[in-house]
Design an enzyme around this catalytic site. Structure first.
Site, PDB file in Angstrom:
ATOM      1  N   ASN A  86      -4.475  -5.234   5.344  1.00 44.17           N
ATOM      2  CA  ASN A  86      -3.536  -4.107   5.365  1.00 44.17           C
ATOM      3  C   ASN A  86      -4.194  -2.987   6.172  1.00 44.17           C
ATOM      4  OD1 ASN A  86      -1.016  -2.888   4.519  1.00 44.17           O
ATOM      5  ND2 ASN A  86      -2.224  -1.544   3.213  1.00 44.17           N
ATOM      6  N   LYS A  87      -3.485  -1.894   6.317  1.00 45.99           N
ATOM      7  CA  LYS A  87      -3.967  -0.766   7.133  1.00 45.99           C
ATOM      8  C   LYS A  87      -5.418  -0.420   6.825  1.00 45.99           C
ATOM      9  CE  LYS A  87      -2.250   0.981   9.741  1.00 45.99           C
ATOM     10  NZ  LYS A  87      -2.448   0.484  11.111  1.00 45.99           N
ATOM     11  N   ASP A 107      -0.193  -6.878   5.491  1.00 50.84           N
ATOM     12  CA  ASP A 107       0.208  -7.461   6.777  1.00 50.84           C
ATOM     13  C   ASP A 107       0.004  -8.964   6.804  1.00 50.84           C
ATOM     14  OD1 ASP A 107      -0.298  -4.508   7.464  1.00 50.84           O
ATOM     15  OD2 ASP A 107       0.817  -5.346   9.156  1.00 50.84           O
ATOM     16  N   ALA A 157       4.767  -4.626   8.706  1.00 53.27           N
ATOM     17  CA  ALA A 157       4.846  -6.074   8.908  1.00 53.27           C
ATOM     18  C   ALA A 157       6.277  -6.650   8.851  1.00 53.27           C
ATOM     19  CB  ALA A 157       3.917  -6.772   7.924  1.00 53.27           C
ATOM     20  N   ARG A 182       7.332  -0.413  13.268  1.00 49.83           N
ATOM     21  CA  ARG A 182       6.050  -0.888  12.742  1.00 49.83           C
ATOM     22  C   ARG A 182       6.202  -1.243  11.268  1.00 49.83           C
ATOM     23  NH1 ARG A 182       6.064   2.192   9.026  1.00 49.83           N
ATOM     24  NH2 ARG A 182       4.044   1.378   8.446  1.00 49.83           N
ATOM     25  N   GLN A 237       0.455   7.425   9.546  1.00 50.77           N
ATOM     26  CA  GLN A 237       1.699   6.862   8.988  1.00 50.77           C
ATOM     27  C   GLN A 237       2.004   7.445   7.607  1.00 50.77           C
ATOM     28  OE1 GLN A 237      -0.677   5.099  10.509  1.00 50.77           O
ATOM     29  NE2 GLN A 237       0.102   3.282  11.519  1.00 50.77           N
TER      30      GLN A 237
HETATM   31  O1  MRU Z   1       0.026  -0.282  11.977  1.00 51.36           O
HETATM   32  P1  MRU Z   1       1.207  -0.317  11.049  1.00 51.36           P
HETATM   33  O2  MRU Z   1       1.807   1.032  10.837  1.00 51.36           O
HETATM   34  O3  MRU Z   1       2.217  -1.349  11.463  1.00 51.36           O
HETATM   35  O4  MRU Z   1       0.597  -0.781   9.665  1.00 51.36           O
HETATM   36  C1  MRU Z   1       1.458  -1.012   8.594  1.00 51.36           C
HETATM   37  C2  MRU Z   1       0.767  -1.346   7.338  1.00 51.36           C
HETATM   38  O5  MRU Z   1      -0.426  -1.486   7.268  1.00 51.36           O
HETATM   39  C3  MRU Z   1       1.648  -1.599   6.149  1.00 51.36           C
HETATM   40  O6  MRU Z   1       1.003  -1.269   4.960  1.00 51.36           O
HETATM   41  C4  MRU Z   1       2.016  -3.098   6.095  1.00 51.36           C
HETATM   42  O7  MRU Z   1       2.526  -3.521   7.316  1.00 51.36           O
HETATM   43  C5  MRU Z   1       3.011  -3.381   5.025  1.00 51.36           C
HETATM   44  S1  MRU Z   1       4.589  -2.725   5.384  1.00 51.36           S
HETATM   45  C6  MRU Z   1       5.659  -3.177   4.148  1.00 51.36           C
END
Ligand code: MRU
Length: 344
Positions: free
Chosen positions: A246-247, A236, A48, A46, A195
């Site tokens: 983003n998350k 993302d 991006a 996981r 996470q």
């Molecule tokens: O659902 P996830 O764990 O894939 O979400 C990840 C995020 O939101 C990260 O902050 C984003 O992908 C940037 S990773 C460098």
């Protein structure tokens, strides 16, 4: 510590199964497209940039060891791209990488199957290498914004586990540390899949960075008492005007940061920019299963029949973002002219 989140090992995409962290560091070899697609859907891999790199190798899997005529290979690549592009909708890095792989396949038309496999692997390796180097640059650029002794709040995991390199938001912290700056990190646990608690704290401890875990809802009180000097998150997808997906929870942090006059930084590679979108309103937001909220990690925490809203991401308006740290430099509002120049 070098964390190898994704690695191509003769005919398999080897990933760290991130659902097993922090209890176990387990590697999973995905030998076919379906296994890899499910690993992406289940967040075994996981973040991006990591999703993009994994998907690129996924396309290689679809032709690996095949001796078919080129029409058959074309069908297999098309199916792989289609399956992988339906795993997670928000991170544009996935579509960026798949497009590159499709282009590489088109350019290899007419070649022998073995040569096609080789060319596709070469392209996936190039994507991996590019994303690895980019983390380094983002780290160096972003470290200029951090001073010795600062406390930085981060959300989710935008570290080595989310990329092919050192990470984006955490890459900045690692770069600052290597310049001799002492940075303390506060990590949001990041409901519902944790996470921050499971991955960010694990990764920072491996790298000997001081980290304190907080419940997501403790961020406001921390800011009010002056214990946060900057917020640093990943992304993302970023629209032309600097709106950032983003998350989920990132938007709330940005509002809090503004209220408390704390800089709010986003660190991301250019592959996260979606120059087709004028703003963030059209960014597709992944909705995930209710059970992640009502039965997180198997433990029932709500009535089974309750209605649940569980978006995986939210969009932070660009005007709340103090700066976006990219491999080319640091962009500030208005973002569009800088982005235009840098993606050219
Ligand atoms: O659902 P996830 O764990 O894939 O979400 C990840 C995020 O939101 C990260 O902050 C984003 O992908 C940037 S990773 C460098």
């Amino acid at each position: 510590m070098q964390i190898e989140t994704i690695k191509w090992v003769s005919g398999a995409v080897r990933i760290i199964d991130q659902t097993r962290l922090p209890l176990q560091l387990v590697y999973l070899d995905c030998r076919d497209v379906e296994t890899l697609a499910q690993a992406i859907e289940e967040l075994k891999v996981r973040g991006a940039p990591a999703i993009g790199v994994a998907a690129a190798y996924g396309v290689v899997l679809s032709v690996w060891g095949q001796e078919d005529i080129s029409q058959e290979l074309e069908r297999k690549v098309r199916c792989a791209v289609d399956r992988l592009s339906h795993t997670r909708p928000t991170a544009i890095n996935l579509f960026w990488a798949l497009e590159k792989m499709q282009r590489a396949f088109t350019q290899s038309r007419g070649e022998e199957p073995e040569r096609i496999q080789h060319l596709l692997l070469q392209e996936a390796d190039r994507i991996f290498e590019q994303e690895r180097k980019v983390c380094q640059k983002i780290g160096e650029n972003g470290a200029a914004l951090l001073e010795d002794g600062m406390s930085v709040l981060t959300h989710c995991n935008a570290g080595a586990l989310a990329t092919a390199g050192l990470g984006t938001a955490l890459g900045v912290i690692y770069a600052a540390k290597s310049q001799g700056k002492r940075i303390c990190v506060f990590a949001d646990e990041t409901r519902p899949l944790l996470q921050g608690a499971r991955l960010t704290t694990w990764e920072l401890l491996q790298n000997e960075i001081e980290v304190t875990l907080i419940c997501d809802n403790a961020a406001a009180a921390l800011m009010r008492t002056g214990r946060i000097d900057a917020v640093m998150v990943g992304a993302d997808r970023i629209a032309r005007n600097g709106d950032v997906a983003n998350k989920v929870g990132t938007y709330g942090l940005a509002i809090l940061a503004k209220e408390h006059r704390i800089p709010f930084y986003v660190a991301a590679p250019l592959s996260t920019l979606d120059m087709k979108l004028a703003d963030g309103s059209k960014i597709p937001i992944e909705q995930r299963s209710p059970e992640e909220v009502t039965r997180g990690f198997g433990l029932p925490t709500a009535p089974q029949e309750v209605k649940v809203f569980n978006p995986a991401f939210d969009v932070t308006p660009g005007e709340l973002v103090s700066a976006i740290i990219l491999e080319k430099g640091i962009a500030r509002n208005p973002y569009e002219p800088t982005f235009e120049r840098w993606v050219r």
